[in-house]
Design a protein around this motif. Structure first.
Motif, PDB file in Angstrom:
ATOM      1  N   GLU A 166       0.838  -1.205   0.000  1.00 42.37           N
ATOM      2  CA  GLU A 166       0.000   0.000   0.000  1.00 42.37           C
ATOM      3  C   GLU A 166       0.871   1.251   0.000  1.00 42.37           C
ATOM      4  OE1 GLU A 166      -3.705   1.768  -0.231  1.00 42.37           O
ATOM      5  OE2 GLU A 166      -3.227  -0.361  -0.306  1.00 42.37           O
ATOM      6  N   VAL A 167       1.954   1.218   0.756  1.00 46.97           N
ATOM      7  CA  VAL A 167       2.874   2.357   0.798  1.00 46.97           C
ATOM      8  C   VAL A 167       3.488   2.595  -0.577  1.00 46.97           C
ATOM      9  CG1 VAL A 167       5.051   3.190   1.762  1.00 46.97           C
ATOM     10  CG2 VAL A 167       3.363   2.127   3.259  1.00 46.97           C
ATOM     11  N   LEU A 168       3.903   1.523  -1.254  1.00 46.23           N
ATOM     12  CA  LEU A 168       4.475   1.679  -2.596  1.00 46.23           C
ATOM     13  C   LEU A 168       3.479   2.271  -3.579  1.00 46.23           C
ATOM     14  CD1 LEU A 168       6.648  -1.507  -3.164  1.00 46.23           C
ATOM     15  CD2 LEU A 168       7.403   0.828  -2.853  1.00 46.23           C
ATOM     16  N   LYS A 169       2.203   1.947  -3.409  1.00 42.95           N
ATOM     17  CA  LYS A 169       1.176   2.457  -4.330  1.00 42.95           C
ATOM     18  C   LYS A 169       0.817   3.907  -4.060  1.00 42.95           C
ATOM     19  CE  LYS A 169      -1.209  -1.954  -4.790  1.00 42.95           C
ATOM     20  NZ  LYS A 169      -2.451  -2.654  -4.432  1.00 42.95           N
ATOM     21  N   ARG A 170       0.821   4.337  -2.804  1.00 42.26           N
ATOM     22  CA  ARG A 170       0.222   5.630  -2.461  1.00 42.26           C
ATOM     23  C   ARG A 170       1.149   6.680  -1.882  1.00 42.26           C
ATOM     24  NH1 ARG A 170      -5.926   4.804  -1.656  1.00 42.26           N
ATOM     25  NH2 ARG A 170      -6.100   2.823  -2.728  1.00 42.26           N
ATOM     26  N   ALA A 171       2.333   6.334  -1.465  1.00 41.38           N
ATOM     27  CA  ALA A 171       3.222   7.306  -0.810  1.00 41.38           C
ATOM     28  C   ALA A 171       3.780   8.288  -1.830  1.00 41.38           C
ATOM     29  CB  ALA A 171       4.354   6.586  -0.097  1.00 41.38           C
ATOM     30  N   TRP A 172       3.682   9.570  -1.520  1.00 43.47           N
ATOM     31  CA  TRP A 172       4.196  10.604  -2.415  1.00 43.47           C
ATOM     32  C   TRP A 172       5.703  10.528  -2.554  1.00 43.47           C
ATOM     33  CZ3 TRP A 172       2.045  13.275  -6.044  1.00 43.47           C
ATOM     34  CH2 TRP A 172       0.670  13.462  -6.005  1.00 43.47           C
ATOM     35  N   SER A 173       6.391  10.134  -1.505  1.00 40.67           N
ATOM     36  CA  SER A 173       7.848  10.040  -1.593  1.00 40.67           C
ATOM     37  C   SER A 173       8.256   9.021  -2.651  1.00 40.67           C
ATOM     38  CB  SER A 173       8.451   9.683  -0.233  1.00 40.67           C
ATOM     39  OG  SER A 173       7.942   8.456   0.242  1.00 40.67           O
ATOM     40  N   VAL A 174       7.540   7.906  -2.711  1.00 36.16           N
ATOM     41  CA  VAL A 174       7.848   6.884  -3.714  1.00 36.16           C
ATOM     42  C   VAL A 174       7.530   7.402  -5.108  1.00 36.16           C
ATOM     43  CG1 VAL A 174       7.267   4.564  -4.525  1.00 36.16           C
ATOM     44  CG2 VAL A 174       7.492   5.007  -2.081  1.00 36.16           C
ATOM     45  N   ARG A 175       6.401   8.060  -5.261  1.00 36.63           N
ATOM     46  CA  ARG A 175       6.020   8.614  -6.566  1.00 36.63           C
ATOM     47  C   ARG A 175       7.052   9.621  -7.070  1.00 36.63           C
ATOM     48  NH1 ARG A 175      -0.376   9.848  -5.433  1.00 36.63           N
ATOM     49  NH2 ARG A 175      -1.013   7.671  -5.169  1.00 36.63           N
ATOM     50  N   LEU A 176       7.490  10.500  -6.183  1.00 41.36           N
ATOM     51  CA  LEU A 176       8.468  11.522  -6.579  1.00 41.36           C
ATOM     52  C   LEU A 176       9.823  10.903  -6.900  1.00 41.36           C
ATOM     53  CD1 LEU A 176       7.443  14.243  -4.000  1.00 41.36           C
ATOM     54  CD2 LEU A 176       7.147  14.355  -6.470  1.00 41.36           C
ATOM     55  N   ALA A 185      14.002  15.097  -6.276  1.00 40.51           N
ATOM     56  CA  ALA A 185      14.682  14.406  -5.183  1.00 40.51           C
ATOM     57  C   ALA A 185      14.453  15.119  -3.849  1.00 40.51           C
ATOM     58  CB  ALA A 185      16.166  14.286  -5.480  1.00 40.51           C
ATOM     59  N   VAL A 186      14.542  16.440  -3.853  1.00 37.43           N
ATOM     60  CA  VAL A 186      14.283  17.213  -2.632  1.00 37.43           C
ATOM     61  C   VAL A 186      12.829  17.055  -2.200  1.00 37.43           C
ATOM     62  CG1 VAL A 186      14.131  19.569  -1.714  1.00 37.43           C
ATOM     63  CG2 VAL A 186      16.137  18.861  -3.007  1.00 37.43           C
ATOM     64  N   ALA A 187      11.903  17.105  -3.144  1.00 36.10           N
ATOM     65  CA  ALA A 187      10.484  16.925  -2.817  1.00 36.10           C
ATOM     66  C   ALA A 187      10.224  15.531  -2.245  1.00 36.10           C
ATOM     67  CB  ALA A 187       9.627  17.166  -4.058  1.00 36.10           C
ATOM     68  N   ALA A 188      10.916  14.520  -2.760  1.00 31.86           N
ATOM     69  CA  ALA A 188      10.753  13.160  -2.240  1.00 31.86           C
ATOM     70  C   ALA A 188      11.246  13.060  -0.798  1.00 31.86           C
ATOM     71  CB  ALA A 188      11.498  12.168  -3.117  1.00 31.86           C
ATOM     72  N   ILE A 189      12.342  13.745  -0.502  1.00 30.53           N
ATOM     73  CA  ILE A 189      12.848  13.742   0.873  1.00 30.53           C
ATOM     74  C   ILE A 189      11.848  14.425   1.805  1.00 30.53           C
ATOM     75  CG2 ILE A 189      14.645  14.686   2.389  1.00 30.53           C
ATOM     76  CD1 ILE A 189      16.587  14.259  -0.005  1.00 30.53           C
ATOM     77  N   ILE A 190      11.321  15.550   1.381  1.00 28.70           N
ATOM     78  CA  ILE A 190      10.331  16.265   2.192  1.00 28.70           C
ATOM     79  C   ILE A 190       9.080  15.429   2.369  1.00 28.70           C
ATOM     80  CG2 ILE A 190       8.808  18.277   2.248  1.00 28.70           C
ATOM     81  CD1 ILE A 190      11.115  19.827   0.872  1.00 28.70           C
ATOM     82  N   ALA A 191       8.617  14.793   1.297  1.00 27.68           N
ATOM     83  CA  ALA A 191       7.423  13.950   1.385  1.00 27.68           C
ATOM     84  C   ALA A 191       7.656  12.760   2.299  1.00 27.68           C
ATOM     85  CB  ALA A 191       7.003  13.482  -0.002  1.00 27.68           C
TER      86      ALA A 191
END
Length: 84
Positions: A8-18, A58-64
């Motif tokens: 579920e985390v892989l499908k919905r987490a913004w950090s993974v998407r970014l 990459a920065v947005a993924a860290i923040i997310a």
């Protein structure tokens, strides 16, 4: 250790998407450079834009990754997440 709802985390987490978007930019950049060198003159602005987009993603993924996402973080029931 993986969280119990890792799918579920892989499908919905913004950090993974970014991070996936940043990976796509990293993959596309050398392809563009090869095509530009082969067919047309290199455009430095496009290369700079690709590098900037990759860095910003990459920065947005860290923040997310820092922020708790209630829908994918599990059952917190209004409690802060535990340390550990």
């Amino acid at each position: 250790m993986l969280v119990h709802n890792w799918r579920e985390v892989l499908k919905r987490a913004w950090s993974v998407r970014l991070m996936v978007l940043a990976l796509l930019c990293i993959i596309i950049e050398p392809i563009y450079t090869f095509v530009a060198a082969t067919w047309v003159a290199k455009n430095i602005y496009i290369q700079l834009a690709m590098s900037a987009i990759t860095g910003l993603l990459a920065v947005a993924a860290i923040i997310a990754r820092i922020f708790v996402q209630q829908k994918v973080s599990g059952d917190l029931n209004g409690k802060p997440p535990t340390e550990g």
